[in-house]
Design a protein around this motif. Sequence first.
Motif, mmCIF file in Angstrom:
data_model
loop_
_atom_site.group_PDB
_atom_site.id
_atom_site.type_symbol
_atom_site.label_atom_id
_atom_site.label_comp_id
_atom_site.label_asym_id
_atom_site.label_seq_id
_atom_site.Cartn_x
_atom_site.Cartn_y
_atom_site.Cartn_z
ATOM 1 N N ALA A 82 0.410 5.940 -1.500
ATOM 2 C CA ALA A 82 -0.162 6.661 -2.200
ATOM 3 C C ALA A 82 -1.713 6.522 -2.166
ATOM 4 O O ALA A 82 -2.368 6.795 -2.875
ATOM 5 C CB ALA A 82 0.238 6.865 -3.563
ATOM 6 N N GLY A 83 -1.986 6.052 -0.658
ATOM 7 C CA GLY A 83 -3.549 5.639 -0.419
ATOM 8 C C GLY A 83 -4.419 4.572 -1.255
ATOM 9 O O GLY A 83 -5.507 4.590 -1.132
ATOM 10 N N LYS A 84 -3.498 3.981 -1.973
ATOM 11 C CA LYS A 84 -4.014 2.652 -2.768
ATOM 12 C C LYS A 84 -3.061 1.335 -2.458
ATOM 13 O O LYS A 84 -1.980 1.434 -1.889
ATOM 14 C CB LYS A 84 -4.006 3.053 -4.120
ATOM 15 C CG LYS A 84 -4.858 4.221 -4.408
ATOM 16 C CD LYS A 84 -4.827 4.306 -6.064
ATOM 17 C CE LYS A 84 -5.773 5.650 -6.564
ATOM 18 N NZ LYS A 84 -5.896 5.866 -7.955
ATOM 19 N N GLU A 140 0.592 -1.276 -0.036
ATOM 20 C CA GLU A 140 -0.053 -0.075 0.050
ATOM 21 C C GLU A 140 0.909 1.089 -0.013
ATOM 22 O O GLU A 140 1.849 1.399 0.675
ATOM 23 C CB GLU A 140 -0.881 0.196 1.333
ATOM 24 C CG GLU A 140 -1.889 1.174 1.643
ATOM 25 C CD GLU A 140 -2.459 1.163 2.673
ATOM 26 O OE1 GLU A 140 -2.368 2.249 3.503
ATOM 27 O OE2 GLU A 140 -3.507 0.269 2.867
ATOM 28 N N ASP A 157 0.431 13.639 -6.686
ATOM 29 C CA ASP A 157 -0.573 12.894 -6.746
ATOM 30 C C ASP A 157 -1.576 13.418 -5.460
ATOM 31 O O ASP A 157 -1.019 14.373 -4.946
ATOM 32 C CB ASP A 157 -0.457 11.468 -6.401
ATOM 33 C CG ASP A 157 0.384 11.310 -4.975
ATOM 34 O OD1 ASP A 157 0.288 11.925 -4.220
ATOM 35 O OD2 ASP A 157 0.899 10.203 -5.212
ATOM 36 N N ASP A 158 -2.691 13.110 -5.434
ATOM 37 C CA ASP A 158 -3.665 13.682 -4.392
ATOM 38 C C ASP A 158 -3.065 13.609 -2.891
ATOM 39 O O ASP A 158 -3.531 14.111 -2.330
ATOM 40 C CB ASP A 158 -5.124 12.968 -4.384
ATOM 41 C CG ASP A 158 -5.776 13.294 -5.824
ATOM 42 O OD1 ASP A 158 -5.316 14.426 -6.474
ATOM 43 O OD2 ASP A 158 -6.639 12.515 -6.166
ATOM 44 N N ALA A 159 -2.147 12.565 -2.988
ATOM 45 C CA ALA A 159 -1.601 12.398 -1.283
ATOM 46 C C ALA A 159 -0.334 13.125 -1.114
ATOM 47 O O ALA A 159 0.061 13.235 0.064
ATOM 48 C CB ALA A 159 -1.283 11.061 -1.028
ATOM 49 N N GLY A 160 -0.126 14.134 -2.179
ATOM 50 C CA GLY A 160 1.133 15.003 -1.995
ATOM 51 C C GLY A 160 2.421 14.320 -2.335
ATOM 52 O O GLY A 160 3.466 14.805 -2.294
ATOM 53 N N ASN A 161 2.372 13.316 -2.977
ATOM 54 C CA ASN A 161 3.636 12.455 -3.442
ATOM 55 C C ASN A 161 4.037 13.140 -4.797
ATOM 56 O O ASN A 161 3.293 13.122 -5.389
ATOM 57 C CB ASN A 161 3.537 11.043 -3.468
ATOM 58 C CG ASN A 161 3.192 10.254 -2.258
ATOM 59 O OD1 ASN A 161 3.910 10.204 -1.239
ATOM 60 N ND2 ASN A 161 1.868 9.505 -2.158
#
Length: 366
Positions: free
Chosen positions: A261-263, A259, A317-321
């Motif tokens: 990046a939130g996935k 897991e 990405d949406d997680a800030g990575n």
Amino acid sequence: MNVKPASEAIISFQGVTKQYEGDPAVLKDVSFEIERGKFYTLLGPSGCGKTTILRLIAGFTEPTEGRIYFNGKVINHIPANKRQVNTVFQDYALFPHLNVFENVAFGLRIKKLKEAEIKEKVLEALRFVNLVGYENREINEMSGGQRQRVAIARAIVNRPEIILLDEPLSALDLKLRTEMQVELRELQRRLGITFIFVTHDQEEALAMSDEIFVLSEGVIQQSGTPMDIYDEPINRFVADFIGESNIVAGRMTQDFLVEFAGKTFDCVDQGLQPNEPVDIVIRPEDLEITRPEDGKLQVKVEAQLFRGVHFEIQCIDDAGNKWLVHSTRRADVGEAIGLTFDPEAIHVMRFNETEEEFDRRLEAYS
């Protein structure tokens, strides 16, 4: 790590530490083996200890602790002039008042060889480095690449068992440097002599070496073939130092499932603890641009540079990575794109894993 000198090893370091009075240790309990007839590279940033290893092999300094073996015999206190080792220095250390022939012949004259033997050996060495016909040329009339060839000829004229090269390409321009990489590698193959090469240039190390030792702060972080080092870095330092990498925090949920990046994504790693925190590495060239809805990751393009053979695209990405992509496909700043990748492109790194533990884990995969 404690190794015994093996019969096939020409050089072995066993628990070697080097510390100068009043300073922190330059090398810390270093152990490794150098096999005969290979091209090795000591790679790392300034101050990591790579040149100190070269000086210890050459006999210019002695270890504070540990033992150094040459062909199975301890050489800690053997002086430099008694070792079957020659060094090519960064500045070549040629004699400006001597011509090419006399520079190459210098060591032979110290040994008081006969003139006919000196001539034969010098001409043979010059043939190896493609400098036949330059015997009477003055050093100040030679180009940088030619001077380097003279220095190499002087190093090989007595056929030492090991040649040490201390960043000998650093003063050359990019085109000549690339040409000399090819020449050095081919020369080593033809001679069959062990070469130990010091550099801070990652591309140089990957292009030339049979094996690489990556050093940081006096410790060998990882050793292996160029492909091993690039494809399977052991930790964040190696992954970041060797080439360009995307490194993000992740969690190994179970074997073959990670897991970040939130996935959750399929991967090829196993043998870690359930829910163990890890670092994830994906190389920029392993990311493929897709439509946003087709991507495993959805990102926004922040910047793009054209590098000739590919575009270098920086995304978030949406997680800030942050993600770096190398692609032949162009993207526009501000554009939303998808990124996809194969499970094999995901490299999972455990925290504080030793090289022995790392190797055992890789062996378990196969």
